[in-house]
Design a protein around this motif. Structure first.
Motif, PDB file in Angstrom:
ATOM      1  N   LYS A  64       3.666  12.227  -5.267  1.00  0.00           N
ATOM      2  CA  LYS A  64       5.091  12.082  -5.563  1.00  0.00           C
ATOM      3  C   LYS A  64       5.761  11.126  -4.588  1.00  0.00           C
ATOM      4  O   LYS A  64       6.612  10.325  -4.972  1.00  0.00           O
ATOM      5  N   LEU A  65       5.366  11.185  -3.309  1.00  0.00           N
ATOM      6  CA  LEU A  65       5.910  10.259  -2.319  1.00  0.00           C
ATOM      7  C   LEU A  65       5.544   8.821  -2.671  1.00  0.00           C
ATOM      8  O   LEU A  65       6.381   7.916  -2.609  1.00  0.00           O
ATOM      9  N   HIS A  66       4.288   8.595  -3.038  1.00  0.00           N
ATOM     10  CA  HIS A  66       3.847   7.240  -3.401  1.00  0.00           C
ATOM     11  C   HIS A  66       4.569   6.747  -4.647  1.00  0.00           C
ATOM     12  O   HIS A  66       4.926   5.562  -4.739  1.00  0.00           O
ATOM     13  N   GLU A  67       4.805   7.643  -5.600  1.00  0.00           N
ATOM     14  CA  GLU A  67       5.542   7.252  -6.803  1.00  0.00           C
ATOM     15  C   GLU A  67       6.991   6.901  -6.467  1.00  0.00           C
ATOM     16  O   GLU A  67       7.558   5.972  -7.035  1.00  0.00           O
ATOM     17  N   ARG A  68       7.590   7.633  -5.518  1.00  0.00           N
ATOM     18  CA  ARG A  68       8.961   7.319  -5.097  1.00  0.00           C
ATOM     19  C   ARG A  68       9.003   5.934  -4.444  1.00  0.00           C
ATOM     20  O   ARG A  68       9.923   5.157  -4.686  1.00  0.00           O
TER      21      ARG A  68
ATOM     22  N   GLN B  32       8.727   3.295  -7.096  1.00  0.00           N
ATOM     23  CA  GLN B  32      10.007   3.171  -7.802  1.00  0.00           C
ATOM     24  C   GLN B  32      10.995   2.351  -6.977  1.00  0.00           C
ATOM     25  O   GLN B  32      11.719   1.507  -7.506  1.00  0.00           O
ATOM     26  N   GLN B  33      11.022   2.581  -5.673  1.00  0.00           N
ATOM     27  CA  GLN B  33      11.895   1.817  -4.776  1.00  0.00           C
ATOM     28  C   GLN B  33      11.538   0.326  -4.824  1.00  0.00           C
ATOM     29  O   GLN B  33      12.429  -0.530  -4.882  1.00  0.00           O
ATOM     30  N   LEU B  34      10.248   0.020  -4.830  1.00  0.00           N
ATOM     31  CA  LEU B  34       9.814  -1.376  -4.887  1.00  0.00           C
ATOM     32  C   LEU B  34      10.161  -2.003  -6.235  1.00  0.00           C
ATOM     33  O   LEU B  34      10.593  -3.158  -6.296  1.00  0.00           O
TER      34      LEU B  34
ATOM     35  N   ASN C 132       0.873  -1.171   0.000  1.00  0.00           N
ATOM     36  CA  ASN C 132       0.000   0.000   0.000  1.00  0.00           C
ATOM     37  C   ASN C 132       0.913   1.224   0.000  1.00  0.00           C
ATOM     38  O   ASN C 132       2.093   1.102  -0.334  1.00  0.00           O
ATOM     39  N   GLY C 133       0.450   2.371   0.381  1.00  0.00           N
ATOM     40  CA  GLY C 133       1.253   3.581   0.296  1.00  0.00           C
ATOM     41  C   GLY C 133       2.356   3.705   1.324  1.00  0.00           C
ATOM     42  O   GLY C 133       3.205   4.579   1.207  1.00  0.00           O
ATOM     43  N   SER C 134       2.368   2.845   2.349  1.00  0.00           N
ATOM     44  CA  SER C 134       3.374   2.999   3.399  1.00  0.00           C
ATOM     45  C   SER C 134       4.112   1.723   3.785  1.00  0.00           C
ATOM     46  O   SER C 134       5.110   1.796   4.492  1.00  0.00           O
TER      47      SER C 134
ATOM     48  N   LEU D 235      12.491  -5.358  -6.970  1.00  0.00           N
ATOM     49  CA  LEU D 235      12.109  -6.492  -7.819  1.00  0.00           C
ATOM     50  C   LEU D 235      13.125  -6.693  -8.934  1.00  0.00           C
ATOM     51  O   LEU D 235      13.503  -7.839  -9.249  1.00  0.00           O
ATOM     52  N   ASP D 236      13.588  -5.619  -9.553  1.00  0.00           N
ATOM     53  CA  ASP D 236      14.608  -5.722 -10.602  1.00  0.00           C
ATOM     54  C   ASP D 236      15.890  -6.346 -10.083  1.00  0.00           C
ATOM     55  O   ASP D 236      16.504  -7.185 -10.745  1.00  0.00           O
ATOM     56  N   ASP D 237      16.313  -5.929  -8.873  1.00  0.00           N
ATOM     57  CA  ASP D 237      17.518  -6.493  -8.275  1.00  0.00           C
ATOM     58  C   ASP D 237      17.366  -7.998  -8.032  1.00  0.00           C
ATOM     59  O   ASP D 237      18.282  -8.770  -8.286  1.00  0.00           O
ATOM     60  N   GLY D 238      16.208  -8.401  -7.516  1.00  0.00           N
ATOM     61  CA  GLY D 238      15.966  -9.829  -7.272  1.00  0.00           C
ATOM     62  C   GLY D 238      15.980 -10.637  -8.561  1.00  0.00           C
ATOM     63  O   GLY D 238      16.510 -11.742  -8.590  1.00  0.00           O
TER      64      GLY D 238
END
Length: 96
Positions: free
Chosen positions: A72-76, A79-81, A10-12, A85-88
């Motif tokens: 913008k916070l939710h989009e950041r 992006q982190q998530l 979710n958002g947090s 996933l890309d790293d995994g």
């Protein structure tokens, strides 16, 4: 068969799970907290909306941002998530 990753977010907060096949139980891998996502809209706004003053009128035009700071916070966080996933996937931790 390679492991599957399941991301629930979710958002947090986000939780990452793994399983070997669709019938297997989910195994918790990681919890990713994003406390900024819990902030209220008034806590994320740093400044008042912009104004424009014209020579022809006593009132100004008010400009609202097209993207709120909360969005913008939710989009950041998203992006982190996505990077996690890309790293995994790059590490071969799950099948693509």
């Amino acid at each position: 068969m390679q492991d599957q990753w399941i991301l629930v977010a979710n958002g947090s907060t986000a939780r990452l799970f793994s399983r070997t096949s669709p019938g297997d139980p989910l195994v918790a891998l990681e919890t990713i907290a994003f406390p900024e996502g819990r902030q209220h809209a008034h806590e994320t706004e740093r400044d008042r909306p912009g104004h424009e003053h014209s020579d022809h009128s006593s009132s100004g035009a008010r400009f609202e941002p097209q993207t709120s700071n909360r969005q913008k916070l939710h989009e950041r966080f998203a992006q982190q998530l996505a990077e996690r996933l890309d790293d995994g996937l790059a590490d071969g931790a799950y099948g693509g």
